[in-house]
Design an enzyme around this catalytic site. Structure first.
Site, PDB file in Angstrom:
ATOM      1  N   LYS A 102      16.205  21.947 -11.622  1.00 20.94           N
ATOM      2  CA  LYS A 102      15.525  20.671 -11.847  1.00 20.94           C
ATOM      3  C   LYS A 102      16.383  19.626 -12.549  1.00 20.94           C
ATOM      4  O   LYS A 102      17.138  19.918 -13.463  1.00 20.94           O
ATOM      5  CB  LYS A 102      14.253  20.875 -12.683  1.00 20.94           C
ATOM      6  CG  LYS A 102      13.122  21.552 -11.962  1.00 20.94           C
ATOM      7  CD  LYS A 102      12.568  20.769 -10.776  1.00 20.94           C
ATOM      8  CE  LYS A 102      11.886  19.476 -11.164  1.00 20.94           C
ATOM      9  NZ  LYS A 102      10.590  19.691 -11.835  1.00 20.94           N
TER      10      LYS A 102
ATOM     11  N   SER B 259      14.894  21.281 -16.805  1.00 18.78           N
ATOM     12  CA  SER B 259      13.707  22.096 -17.031  1.00 18.78           C
ATOM     13  C   SER B 259      14.112  23.369 -17.764  1.00 18.78           C
ATOM     14  O   SER B 259      15.197  23.908 -17.543  1.00 18.78           O
ATOM     15  CB  SER B 259      13.077  22.452 -15.682  1.00 18.78           C
ATOM     16  OG  SER B 259      12.319  23.640 -15.787  1.00 18.78           O
TER      17      SER B 259
ATOM     18  N   HIS C 221       0.829  -1.218   0.000  1.00 21.63           N
ATOM     19  CA  HIS C 221       0.000   0.000   0.000  1.00 21.63           C
ATOM     20  C   HIS C 221       0.863   1.269   0.000  1.00 21.63           C
ATOM     21  O   HIS C 221       0.421   2.316   0.454  1.00 21.63           O
ATOM     22  CB  HIS C 221      -0.940   0.052   1.215  1.00 21.63           C
ATOM     23  CG  HIS C 221      -1.693  -1.213   1.458  1.00 21.63           C
ATOM     24  ND1 HIS C 221      -2.963  -1.443   1.001  1.00 21.63           N
ATOM     25  CD2 HIS C 221      -1.317  -2.361   2.103  1.00 21.63           C
ATOM     26  CE1 HIS C 221      -3.365  -2.652   1.359  1.00 21.63           C
ATOM     27  NE2 HIS C 221      -2.375  -3.234   2.025  1.00 21.63           N
TER      28      HIS C 221
ATOM     29  N   GLU D   6       9.754   7.996 -16.877  1.00 22.25           N
ATOM     30  CA  GLU D   6       8.403   8.523 -17.105  1.00 22.25           C
ATOM     31  C   GLU D   6       7.916   8.191 -18.512  1.00 22.25           C
ATOM     32  O   GLU D   6       6.751   7.844 -18.724  1.00 22.25           O
ATOM     33  CB  GLU D   6       8.388  10.045 -16.928  1.00 22.25           C
ATOM     34  CG  GLU D   6       8.509  10.499 -15.495  1.00 22.25           C
ATOM     35  CD  GLU D   6       8.645  12.009 -15.415  1.00 22.25           C
ATOM     36  OE1 GLU D   6       7.667  12.661 -15.024  1.00 22.25           O
ATOM     37  OE2 GLU D   6       9.716  12.551 -15.749  1.00 22.25           O
TER      38      GLU D   6
END
Ligand code: ARG
Length: 459
Positions: free
Chosen positions: A284, A278, A157, A291
């Site tokens: 970043k 970024s 979980h 992804e």
């Protein structure tokens, strides 16, 4: 405008929009090798059966060889005036050798031809997928071995559950990939059936030697029903499904890399070479690669659903709808191929913050199950032990302590069965070491699994 291979019964030229809409050459040119290999085998068989002469066959085979070389060098234009790769190769052949080339299509239809080509293509990609999966498994094993002493929280979980070895966690993916290989291999038997000889749908009037063609192209057997053979795309669906499951595994692995590289987790750092930045936020560093793998899983699922839907209402036998199988298949392959390559290269670029992972494994009462097991060994029933430890967790939590921080007095307040030996049950290293049961996260078991994996991989 080149003449259509089916032009005889037509009085008008096809409308340009129809050609554009109908053509598959824009994508099925990718099967030129399979198409030509199939044609060569068909041609040799026609000669062996005396349907064409040996001389005609050798002209055809030689010219097809030239066409194949020219196409692989990109020299022969994939002329959009031709409907598909089958018509294009035939036109190129007739261009080269004239009338003899017009005999190649004897006893054959594009319907059994395309079924053959797609089967050859899928068979080839299954072999390649098996190799690429193996390479990813090699990567996993190497990374697991290099980090054999790293202990981390195992989750259920997404809540900290019990300490595990990072290597054990990584090797879970090894198992998924084993099943992926198994699924592809299982599909192979259904792919490796030779459809040529089915012709348009009813079989051929010529006494074709189907076994000869089958043997030459490395098939296990010939198809038994011509109508099924030209209508069947189950083997493409198998491939799409097997790939969808594989992509799901890659996606889950990716998801873990994404969350582990967040500042909230801080478990891993992905190298600069395998990260991106970024355009506005100078600080970043983003995990774009995992992804993208996660994201691309969606299109593979889409192709599976798309083709299932395309096939569901088709009457026997061949229908043009089935031309829609190819873009789904090709894009699925392109997607999984690069995702497997990227993941295999990405894993060694991940550095694991072992100290931080170990620290996380020490916070959040991950040893509670072991404490309950300890109490069972002291004669308490498991259900009772579960309740006692549950109360201890609340008590410790209220004081901002872990179970191991409680004093002997505090602990015996919950159960008089607790003695000094309890503390060895409360450290994550102990938790892991006590689980050398087969399949468990114990270091001995994990080492054995790694040895076995290496043997299977031939390392
Ligand atoms: N381009 C077609 C396909 O991909 C080849 C078979 C065409 N057959 C036909 N009778 N139109 O399915």
């Amino acid at each position: 405008m080149s003449r259509k291979i089916w032009g005889g019964r037509f009085r008008e030229e096809t409308d340009a929009l129809v050609d554009k809409f109908n053509a598959s050459i824009g994508f099925d040119h990718r099967m030129f090798e399979q198409d030509i290999d199939g044609s060569m085998a068909h041609c040799r068989m026609l000669a062996a059966r005396g349907i064409i002469t040996e001389d005609e066959a050798s002209q055809i085979v030689e010219a097809l060889g030239e066409i194949k070389r020219e196409m692989s060098r990109g020299e022969l234009s994939m002329d959009p005036a031709h409907e598909d790769i089958h018509s294009l190769v035939e036109a190129a052949l007739v261009d080269k050798i004239g009338a003899a080339g017009e005999k190649l299509h004897t006893g054959r239809s594009r319907n059994d031809q395309v079924a053959l080509d797609v089967r050859l293509y899928v068979r080839d990609k299954i072999q390649r997928a098996l190799e690429l999966i193996r390479e990813l498994q090699v990567s996993l094993v190497r990374v697991a071995e290099e980090n054999l002493d790293v202990i981390m929280p195992g989750y259920t979980h997404l809540q900290r559950a019990q300490p595990v070895l990072l290597a054990h966690h990584l090797m879970a993916y090894f198992e998924m990939l084993e099943r992926d290989k198994d699924r592809y291999q299982g599909g192979l038997a259904r792919v490796n059936v030779m459809p040529l000889g089915s012709a348009a749908l009813a079989g051929s009037t010529f006494d074709l030697d189907r076994d000869m063609v089958s043997g030459e192209l490395g098939f296990d057997r010939v198809s038994r029903n011509s109508m099924d053979a030209v209508s069947d795309r189950d083997f493409v669906l198998d491939f799409l499904y097997n790939t969808a499951v594989l992509m799901m595994h890659l996606s889950r692995m990716s998801e873990e890399l994404v969350i582990w590289s967040s500042q909230e987790f801080g478990f891993v750092v992905i190298s600069d070479a395998f990260s991106t930045g970024s355009s506005i936020m100078p600080q970043k560093k983003n995990p774009d690669l995992p992804e993208l793998i996660r994201g691309k899983t969606g299109r593979v699922y889409g192709h599976l659903m798309g083709l299932l839907t395309t096939m569901k209402g088709l009457p026997l036998s061949y229908n043009k709808d089935m031309q829609e199988d190819k873009e789904a298949l090709f894009d699925t392959w392109d997607t999984v191929e690069i995702c497997l390559e990227v993941m295999a290269r990405l894993l060694p670029e991940v550095s694991f913050n072992g100290e931080h992972m170990r620290e996380a494994a020490g916070r959040g009462f991950l040893t509670a199950t072991d404490l309950a097991d300890y109490l069972v060994r002291k004669g308490i029933t498991f259900r009772k032990a579960h309740e006692i430890v549950g109360r201890m967790v609340v008590f410790a939590g209220e004081q901002g302590k872990e179970l191991g921080d409680l004093s002997m007095d505090e602990m015996t307040g919950f159960s008089r069965q607790i003695e000094e030996d309890v503390f060895e049950w409360l450290d994550p290293e102990g938790c892991v070491k006590r689980r050398n049961i087969p399949g468990g996260t114990g270091p001995e078991t994990v080492k054995k699994c790694l040895e076995q994996a290496k043997e299977e991989l031939g390392l």
